[in-house]
Design an enzyme around this catalytic site. Structure first.
Site, PDB file in Angstrom:
ATOM      1  N   GLU A  40       0.869  -1.160   0.000  1.00 28.47           N
ATOM      2  CA  GLU A  40       0.000   0.000   0.000  1.00 28.47           C
ATOM      3  C   GLU A  40       0.918   1.225   0.000  1.00 28.47           C
ATOM      4  OE1 GLU A  40      -2.702   0.404   3.315  1.00 28.47           O
ATOM      5  OE2 GLU A  40      -3.546   2.249   2.469  1.00 28.47           O
ATOM      6  N   ARG A 264       5.466 -13.060   9.461  1.00 28.33           N
ATOM      7  CA  ARG A 264       6.094 -11.779   9.140  1.00 28.33           C
ATOM      8  C   ARG A 264       7.437 -11.673   9.855  1.00 28.33           C
ATOM      9  NH1 ARG A 264       2.474  -7.994   9.290  1.00 28.33           N
ATOM     10  NH2 ARG A 264       3.820  -6.216   9.518  1.00 28.33           N
ATOM     11  N   LYS A 274       4.469   0.956   9.284  1.00 29.59           N
ATOM     12  CA  LYS A 274       4.594   2.190   8.514  1.00 29.59           C
ATOM     13  C   LYS A 274       3.953   3.367   9.245  1.00 29.59           C
ATOM     14  CE  LYS A 274       3.228   0.111   4.728  1.00 29.59           C
ATOM     15  NZ  LYS A 274       2.555  -0.053   3.432  1.00 29.59           N
TER      16      LYS A 274
HETATM   17  P1  ATP Z   1       2.784  -2.034   7.827  1.00 29.30           P
HETATM   18  O1  ATP Z   1       1.933  -2.563   8.940  1.00 29.30           O
HETATM   19  O2  ATP Z   1       4.215  -1.841   8.195  1.00 29.30           O
HETATM   20  O3  ATP Z   1       2.174  -0.852   7.166  1.00 29.30           O
HETATM   21  P2  ATP Z   1       1.654  -3.661   5.844  1.00 29.30           P
HETATM   22  O4  ATP Z   1       1.596  -5.136   5.885  1.00 29.30           O
HETATM   23  O5  ATP Z   1       0.420  -2.897   6.102  1.00 29.30           O
HETATM   24  O6  ATP Z   1       2.821  -3.199   6.782  1.00 29.30           O
HETATM   25  P3  ATP Z   1       1.720  -3.415   3.024  1.00 29.30           P
HETATM   26  O7  ATP Z   1       2.197  -2.289   2.195  1.00 29.30           O
HETATM   27  O8  ATP Z   1       0.281  -3.702   3.045  1.00 29.30           O
HETATM   28  O9  ATP Z   1       2.245  -3.150   4.496  1.00 29.30           O
HETATM   29  O10 ATP Z   1       2.537  -4.735   2.719  1.00 29.30           O
HETATM   30  C1  ATP Z   1       3.020  -5.145   1.470  1.00 29.30           C
HETATM   31  C2  ATP Z   1       3.480  -6.558   1.592  1.00 29.30           C
HETATM   32  O11 ATP Z   1       4.568  -6.656   2.489  1.00 29.30           O
HETATM   33  C3  ATP Z   1       2.376  -7.451   2.130  1.00 29.30           C
HETATM   34  O12 ATP Z   1       2.320  -8.613   1.351  1.00 29.30           O
HETATM   35  C4  ATP Z   1       2.804  -7.717   3.536  1.00 29.30           C
HETATM   36  O13 ATP Z   1       2.366  -8.963   3.967  1.00 29.30           O
HETATM   37  C5  ATP Z   1       4.320  -7.652   3.441  1.00 29.30           C
HETATM   38  N1  ATP Z   1       4.896  -7.282   4.730  1.00 29.30           N
HETATM   39  C6  ATP Z   1       4.661  -6.177   5.456  1.00 29.30           C
HETATM   40  N2  ATP Z   1       5.329  -6.199   6.625  1.00 29.30           N
HETATM   41  C7  ATP Z   1       6.031  -7.362   6.643  1.00 29.30           C
HETATM   42  C8  ATP Z   1       6.918  -7.989   7.580  1.00 29.30           C
HETATM   43  N3  ATP Z   1       7.228  -7.424   8.735  1.00 29.30           N
HETATM   44  N4  ATP Z   1       7.443  -9.177   7.245  1.00 29.30           N
HETATM   45  C9  ATP Z   1       7.156  -9.755   6.078  1.00 29.30           C
HETATM   46  N5  ATP Z   1       6.334  -9.230   5.153  1.00 29.30           N
HETATM   47  C10 ATP Z   1       5.764  -8.050   5.420  1.00 29.30           C
HETATM   48 MG    MG Z   2      -1.172  -2.001   5.411  1.00 27.55          MG
END
Ligand code: ATP
Ligand code: MG
Length: 561
Positions: A40, A264, A274
């Protein structure tokens, strides 16, 4: 949860569970491997995303498939093109090339058509309840939910209302579109989940074209399906979403993408959300998203990490089905491993004492041959100026040394790296008793490192010639947080209460002249001190260096005491 560090990882590589699934698929004739990385664009990517990128692209590469980059841009309020651009830069920098670049927002028209299709099938309805009423109606894990009073609207009425939602006739929150599944479903997410909400806000790509936006659950699986993604890999917390992912695909009878979940990445002392990283930027706790203390990819890059070191880290961490926490030391181990092979060696003194070599001719400069990288013969040698006055590191001298101290002390000899043996004859102090200068003599026969009479001198220290030294700003970083496990905070505290006040220390360094011309990003090992890289804040007048990592893990040593 146990913490995984370098020692607990075995070198042996077996297939991870995703590779097993894929190899099983291949054995059954399903040979296509098509993955996607779906960020995102609401912030910069962090090391957790790097893990996901390496996994998605890595699996496709291994099995001859492809990976798309898809921006999951379904919430106009939090998203921005700045983030889109940084994400693309970071994925490229990590060394990956996507097959296609997509945006969930490009599918808005198709998603809308599918929502209409579900309404027509009696599988979706417009609900007038507000957020709170919907929440209450959903029940709890132990109590089934109750049907919305609007659940049995006619298809015609739903079609009309949904069209008017799109046309902008209603305010934010006035209505939502919900899937009609089962308000008593044991999985709470299946209790008539929201598919669309009204948000009157400009979108970074679609502008004001839309005022209704699909929820993650209605956008993600369908986007996977449109792109014919075979393995949609996400993190564990999405496993409860999987039935819904499958439900939409079944109801719409579209390409059957499948979702798989892995654990994760969690790192000790590291915050990886983020939203919280954005707060650090907005509150100016750090210099920006690319602050070298940030766990963002841009921060790690500025800190001096290489793509290779991050890929090595992702590989060592592996793919787990259960949550775990990785020791931050493992990331540092990987960058040391990589930089050890490629970084040129240089000499720099960060906390100087001046040494005057009293028997060395005044005004003389001689050039000393120094090896650029003992790990890489092709890196060659360079000439470093040596003169009567040099700087050495303050802690390479002790007036009253303990037993096993082999560096400089009164009456003792030490070797200057690549140069001569010197003996300390006199210690000069200021009125407060602080050592300001050492007067030494050198052995002219000891050039190149060997003493003429074969006497043993154990200690070797680095040095920089005073008249030739370049001054530079050196930024010494330490971890940003003092707490190892930032997921379990003490009562009443927020993550901001654990900020390390000493995470940045700035000192003036004295560098050998060859270090004066580096361009941002250039990486060196400062002998005996650590790995450093030129920061983008450097100017022609003043170089700025970031310490990437020390040579040894000083924290591990501290903890072992
Ligand atoms: P955040 O909570 O940091 O915003 P998010 O999962 O909301 O992380 P996205 O931009 O939606 O962030 O994630 C893009 C991809 O990265 C998704 O497939 C997510 O599962 C993966 N991802 C995000 N954080 C991690 C992590 N700590 N370890 C492994 N994969 C991750
Ligand atoms: Mg997210």
């Amino acid at each position: 949860m146990s913490t995984i560090n370098q020692e607990s990882l075995s070198e042996e590589k077996s297939l991870n569970f995703l590779e097993e699934i894929i190899e099983n698929d291949i054995a059954q004739g399903r040979t296509t491997v098509y993955t996607r990385f779906p960020p995102e664009p609401n912030g910069y990517l962090h090391i957790g995303h790097a893990k996901s990128i390496c996994l998605n692209f890595g699996l496709a590469q291994k099995y001859g498939g492809k990976t798309n980059l898809r921006f999951d841009d379904t919430n106009p309020v939090k998203e921005d093109v700045e983030y889109v651009d940084s994400i693309k830069e970071d994925v490229h920098w990590l060394g990956f090339q996507w097959a296609e670049e997509h945006y969930a927002s490009d599918y808005f028209e198709q998603l809308y058509a599918w929502a209409v299709e579900l309404i027509k099938k009696g599988k979706a309805y417009v609900d007038d309840q507000n957020q709170e009423e919907i929440r209450q109606g959903r029940g709890t894990v132990t109590v089934p939910g109750t049907n919305s009073p609007w659940r049995d609207r006619s298809v015609e009425e739903n079609l009309d209302l949904f069209a008017r939602m799109r046309a902008g006739e209603f305010a934010d929150g006035e209505k939502v579109l919900r899937a009609k599944i089962d308000m008593a479903h044991p999985n709470m997410l299946m209790r008539d989940p929201i598919m669309y909400r009204i948000i009157h806000s400009e979108h970074h790509r679609t502008g004001n074209k839309w005022c209704i936006y699909p929820m993650y659950d209605f956008a993600h699986g369908q986007s996977d399906s449109i792109e014919h993604i075979t393995h949609s890999i996400c993190t564990l917390e999405f496993d409860v979403h999987r039935p819904l992912y499958d439900w939409f695909i079944q109801q719409l009878d579209i390409y059957p993408s499948h979702q798989y979940e892995f654990a994760r990445l969690n790192l000790t002392y590291t915050m990886m959300s983020k939203r919280k990283l954005l707060q650090l930027v907005q509150d100016r706790v750090v210099m920006g998203w690319d602050d070298p203390r940030m766990p963002t990819i841009s921060g790690l890059r500025r800190r001096g990490y290489t793509p290779e070191s991050i890929r090595m880290f992702a590989d060592k961490v592996g793919v787990a089905k259960r949550d775990n926490v990785i020791d931050l030391g493992l990331l540092e181990f990987c960058v040391r491993e990589d930089l050890n092979k490629r970084a040129l060696r240089r000499m720099a003194v960060l906390d100087p004492i001046k040494v005057v070599i009293t028997n060395y001719p005044e005004g003389k400069t001689e050039m000393i041959s120094c090896i650029n990288n003992p790990e890489d013969e092709s890196a060659g040698v360079r000439q470093v100026p040596f003169s009567r006055e040099i700087y050495i590191e303050r802690d390479d001298f002790m007036e009253e040394p303990p037993k096993k101290y082999f560096r400089l002390s009164p009456g003792k000899e030490v070797r200057l790296r690549y140069a001569y043996l010197i003996r300390c004859d006199e210690v000069i102090k200021d009125t407060e008793g602080k050592v300001t200068e050492l007067r030494c003599t050198y052995d002219p026969q000891s050039g190149g490192g060997s003493s003429s009479d074969g006497r043993k001198v154990k200690g070797v220290i680095h040095w920089v010639s005073v008249p030739h030294a370049r001054e530079a700003e050196i930024r010494l970083f330490d971890r940003l947080f003092l707490k190892e496990d930032l997921d379990n905070l003490e009562e009443g505290k927020t993550f901001l209460d654990y900020i390390n006040p000493d995470s940045l220390r700035v000192v003036t360094g004295y560098l050998e002249p060859a270090l004066g011309e580096g361009t941002p990003g250039e990486k060196y090992q400062f002998e005996r001190l650590g790995y450093f890289c030129v920061d983008k804040d450097s100017t022609p007048e003043k170089q700025v260096f970031n310490r990437t990592v020390t040579l040894k893990d000083s924290w591990a040593k501290l903890n072992a005491r």
